[in-house]
Design a protein around this motif. Sequence first.
Motif, short mmCIF file in Angstrom:
data_model
loop_
_atom_site.label_atom_id
_atom_site.label_comp_id
_atom_site.label_asym_id
_atom_site.label_seq_id
_atom_site.Cartn_x
_atom_site.Cartn_y
_atom_site.Cartn_z
N THR A 14 0.80 -1.23 0.00
CA THR A 14 0.00 0.00 0.00
C THR A 14 0.83 1.28 0.00
OG1 THR A 14 -0.23 0.07 2.41
CG2 THR A 14 -1.90 -1.18 1.17
N MET A 15 2.13 1.17 0.23
CA MET A 15 2.98 2.36 0.25
C MET A 15 4.21 2.14 -0.63
SD MET A 15 2.69 3.59 4.23
CE MET A 15 2.23 2.09 5.10
N PRO A 16 4.01 2.01 -1.95
CA PRO A 16 5.13 1.72 -2.84
C PRO A 16 6.18 2.83 -2.91
CG PRO A 16 3.18 2.26 -4.11
CD PRO A 16 2.75 2.15 -2.67
N TYR A 17 5.86 4.00 -2.42
CA TYR A 17 6.79 5.13 -2.42
C TYR A 17 7.82 5.03 -1.30
CZ TYR A 17 3.17 6.31 0.91
OH TYR A 17 2.27 6.25 1.93
N SER B 296 -8.87 5.18 24.08
CA SER B 296 -8.46 6.57 24.27
C SER B 296 -9.65 7.49 24.00
CB SER B 296 -7.29 6.89 23.33
OG SER B 296 -6.75 8.16 23.59
N PRO B 297 -10.66 7.46 24.88
CA PRO B 297 -11.90 8.18 24.60
C PRO B 297 -11.77 9.70 24.56
CG PRO B 297 -11.91 7.34 26.85
CD PRO B 297 -10.68 6.78 26.17
N GLY B 298 -10.69 10.24 25.08
CA GLY B 298 -10.48 11.69 25.03
C GLY B 298 -10.00 12.18 23.68
N GLY B 299 -9.61 11.27 22.82
CA GLY B 299 -9.15 11.64 21.48
C GLY B 299 -7.90 10.89 21.10
N LEU B 300 -7.61 10.92 19.82
CA LEU B 300 -6.44 10.24 19.27
C LEU B 300 -5.72 11.15 18.29
CD1 LEU B 300 -7.83 6.71 18.30
CD2 LEU B 300 -6.06 7.17 20.01
N SER B 301 -4.40 11.04 18.28
CA SER B 301 -3.58 11.68 17.26
C SER B 301 -2.85 10.58 16.51
CB SER B 301 -2.53 12.61 17.89
OG SER B 301 -3.18 13.69 18.53
N LEU B 302 -2.40 10.89 15.32
CA LEU B 302 -1.60 9.94 14.55
C LEU B 302 -0.77 10.71 13.54
CD1 LEU B 302 -2.95 9.45 11.44
CD2 LEU B 302 -4.74 8.53 12.89
N HIS B 303 0.23 10.04 13.02
CA HIS B 303 1.07 10.60 11.96
C HIS B 303 0.88 9.74 10.73
CE1 HIS B 303 2.95 12.98 15.06
NE2 HIS B 303 3.18 11.88 15.75
N VAL B 304 0.80 10.39 9.57
CA VAL B 304 0.60 9.67 8.31
C VAL B 304 1.43 10.38 7.23
CG1 VAL B 304 -1.51 10.96 7.74
CG2 VAL B 304 -1.14 8.71 6.74
N PHE B 305 2.01 9.59 6.34
CA PHE B 305 2.75 10.19 5.23
C PHE B 305 1.79 10.96 4.34
CE2 PHE B 305 5.37 6.28 6.03
CZ PHE B 305 6.44 6.95 6.62
N ASN C 18 10.89 11.45 10.85
CA ASN C 18 10.65 10.02 10.66
C ASN C 18 11.82 9.39 9.92
OD1 ASN C 18 10.01 9.96 7.65
ND2 ASN C 18 8.33 11.27 8.33
N MET C 19 11.99 8.08 10.10
CA MET C 19 13.16 7.41 9.53
C MET C 19 13.10 7.28 8.01
SD MET C 19 12.74 3.60 11.02
CE MET C 19 12.42 2.30 9.87
N GLU C 20 11.93 7.48 7.42
CA GLU C 20 11.80 7.41 5.97
C GLU C 20 12.12 8.76 5.31
OE1 GLU C 20 9.49 6.42 8.16
OE2 GLU C 20 9.17 4.29 7.81
N ASN C 21 12.17 9.81 6.13
CA ASN C 21 12.44 11.17 5.65
C ASN C 21 11.40 11.64 4.64
OD1 ASN C 21 14.83 11.70 7.21
ND2 ASN C 21 15.83 10.21 5.88
#
Length: 180
Positions: free
Chosen positions: A39-42, A113-122, A148-151
Amino acid sequence: MAQETRGTAPAPLPVEIRPAEPADAAGIAAVHRESRRITMPYLPPQRRGHSEVTHWMRESVLPRCHTVVAARGPEILGYAAVDGDLLDQLYLRPDVRRAGIGSRLLAEARRHSPGGLSLHVFQQNTGALAFYAHHGFTVVATGDGSGNMENLPELTLRWTPASSAPDPADRPQGSPRDVP
């Protein structure tokens, strides 16, 4: 002698969302690697083999994060890992995408985590961005990839209960969505 029934396959086992166990580490690692590859060929080529990712899952992710798996019998189909209010990981096997499993894993992460969630996505991960937007996440920050390690440039997304409508995936277990 039992009579053979032709043309009827046994019903597939239901998909269960359950807490991950150390014995699941190899299955989780396989999902992680295959999902990223397909799903992430890049992304740069994977530098870590299956045994290294399994070790990372068992020794780092599982002890640190609240991790749940989507399983059909002994088969791991996907997983989600929450560290505090950070959705650190949510991956599915590519062949089970768009079947509601990701939504069910996300619903479990929200319950944890009913107070909310954060996430990081390319930024290039348009499929994930669409999925999270559909579930009420909004962009709260951008990054140039130096963190991130992928830069690769990334976005930070946030979901808070007040900012989104109820999600149908948040229905209790036993609802019609539980049937594959």
